[in-house]
Design a protein around this motif. Structure first.
Motif, short mmCIF file in Angstrom:
data_model
loop_
_atom_site.label_atom_id
_atom_site.label_comp_id
_atom_site.label_asym_id
_atom_site.label_seq_id
_atom_site.Cartn_x
_atom_site.Cartn_y
_atom_site.Cartn_z
N UNK A 1 0.74 -1.15 -0.10
CA UNK A 1 0.00 -0.07 -0.14
C UNK A 1 1.09 1.29 -0.05
N UNK A 2 1.83 1.33 0.87
CA UNK A 2 2.90 2.57 0.83
C UNK A 2 3.40 2.53 -0.45
N UNK A 3 3.86 1.59 -1.21
CA UNK A 3 4.53 1.75 -2.54
C UNK A 3 3.56 2.27 -3.48
N UNK A 4 2.27 1.89 -3.45
CA UNK A 4 1.40 2.38 -4.23
C UNK A 4 1.17 3.86 -4.31
N UNK A 5 1.10 4.31 -2.65
CA UNK A 5 0.84 5.88 -2.52
C UNK A 5 2.00 6.65 -3.07
N UNK A 6 3.34 5.98 -2.72
CA UNK A 6 4.36 6.61 -3.33
C UNK A 6 4.40 6.99 -4.81
N UNK A 7 4.16 5.73 -5.40
CA UNK A 7 3.77 5.86 -7.09
C UNK A 7 2.78 6.90 -7.58
N UNK A 8 1.87 6.81 -6.61
CA UNK A 8 0.82 8.00 -7.12
C UNK A 8 1.29 9.47 -6.78
N UNK A 9 2.14 9.65 -5.70
CA UNK A 9 2.66 11.07 -5.26
C UNK A 9 3.83 11.49 -6.43
N UNK A 10 4.41 10.23 -7.21
CA UNK A 10 5.61 10.64 -8.01
C UNK A 10 4.71 10.98 -9.27
N UNK A 11 3.63 10.51 -9.56
CA UNK A 11 2.87 11.02 -11.00
C UNK A 11 2.33 12.32 -10.65
N UNK A 12 1.71 12.54 -9.70
CA UNK A 12 0.84 13.93 -9.74
C UNK A 12 1.60 14.90 -9.83
N UNK A 13 1.27 15.80 -10.64
CA UNK A 13 2.10 17.03 -11.07
C UNK A 13 2.20 17.95 -9.76
N UNK A 14 3.37 18.81 -9.76
CA UNK A 14 3.03 19.81 -8.35
C UNK A 14 3.31 21.27 -9.16
N UNK A 15 2.19 21.98 -9.19
CA UNK A 15 1.81 23.25 -9.76
C UNK A 15 2.27 24.33 -9.09
N UNK A 16 2.85 25.48 -9.91
CA UNK A 16 3.59 26.40 -9.34
C UNK A 16 2.65 27.55 -9.53
N UNK A 17 2.12 28.43 -8.33
CA UNK A 17 1.08 29.32 -8.40
C UNK A 17 1.82 30.41 -9.19
N UNK A 18 1.00 30.89 -10.19
CA UNK A 18 1.36 31.93 -10.98
C UNK A 18 0.09 33.09 -11.17
N UNK A 19 0.42 34.40 -11.05
CA UNK A 19 -0.60 35.28 -10.95
C UNK A 19 -1.27 35.34 -12.34
N UNK A 20 -2.49 35.68 -12.51
CA UNK A 20 -3.02 35.69 -14.12
C UNK A 20 -2.70 37.17 -14.42
N UNK A 21 -2.73 37.17 -15.80
CA UNK A 21 -2.21 38.39 -16.26
C UNK A 21 -3.14 39.61 -16.03
N UNK A 22 -2.50 40.85 -15.74
CA UNK A 22 -3.19 41.87 -15.25
C UNK A 22 -3.58 42.15 -13.96
N UNK A 23 -2.91 41.51 -13.02
CA UNK A 23 -3.11 41.64 -11.53
C UNK A 23 -1.74 42.51 -11.10
N UNK A 24 -1.11 43.10 -11.95
CA UNK A 24 0.14 43.74 -11.34
C UNK A 24 -0.34 45.05 -10.44
N UNK A 25 -1.51 45.65 -11.00
CA UNK A 25 -1.81 46.88 -9.97
C UNK A 25 -2.40 46.34 -8.80
N UNK A 26 -2.89 45.20 -8.81
CA UNK A 26 -3.54 44.63 -7.46
C UNK A 26 -2.49 44.08 -6.44
N UNK A 27 -1.32 43.58 -7.03
CA UNK A 27 -0.37 43.06 -6.26
C UNK A 27 0.45 44.71 -5.67
#
Length: 89
Positions: A1-27
């Motif tokens: 079971x642990x190997x299966x969970x480790x395999x799923x964790x290795x397959x899932x992407x790790x998204x990097x937060x990126x602000x949408x265009x046009x929010x420079x004024x808000x930041x």
């Protein structure tokens, strides 16, 4: 079971937060707001320290100490807000 969970964790992407265009004024506004909160915290700290200096004559030191503690908490939270939000988002 642990190997299966480790395999799923290795397959899932790790998204990097990126602000949408046009929010420079808000930041920019958020940066100004954070700066204002830090200045208010500093002003509260200095005024509480001054009150504490004069409160020794009247025996009301606890009020000055409470003000100092609140000002320090405000400054810590304002400066750590970005890191705190990154933990939850």
């Amino acid at each position: 079971m642990t190997i299966f969970m480790a395999h799923i964790a290795a397959v899932l992407p790790d998204p990097v937060p990126e602000p949408p265009p046009g929010v420079e004024g808000f930041t920019t506004v958020l940066n100004w707001l954070a700066w204002g909160v830090m200045m208010l915290g500093l002003a509260g700290f200095l005024s509480s320290a001054g009150y504490l200096a004069f409160a020794g004559f009247t025996g009301r030191e606890i009020t000055g100490i409470k003000g100092l503690v609140i000002a320090v908490i405000v400054c810590v939270l304002a400066s750590a807000a970005g890191a705190i939000m990154r933990v939850f988002i």
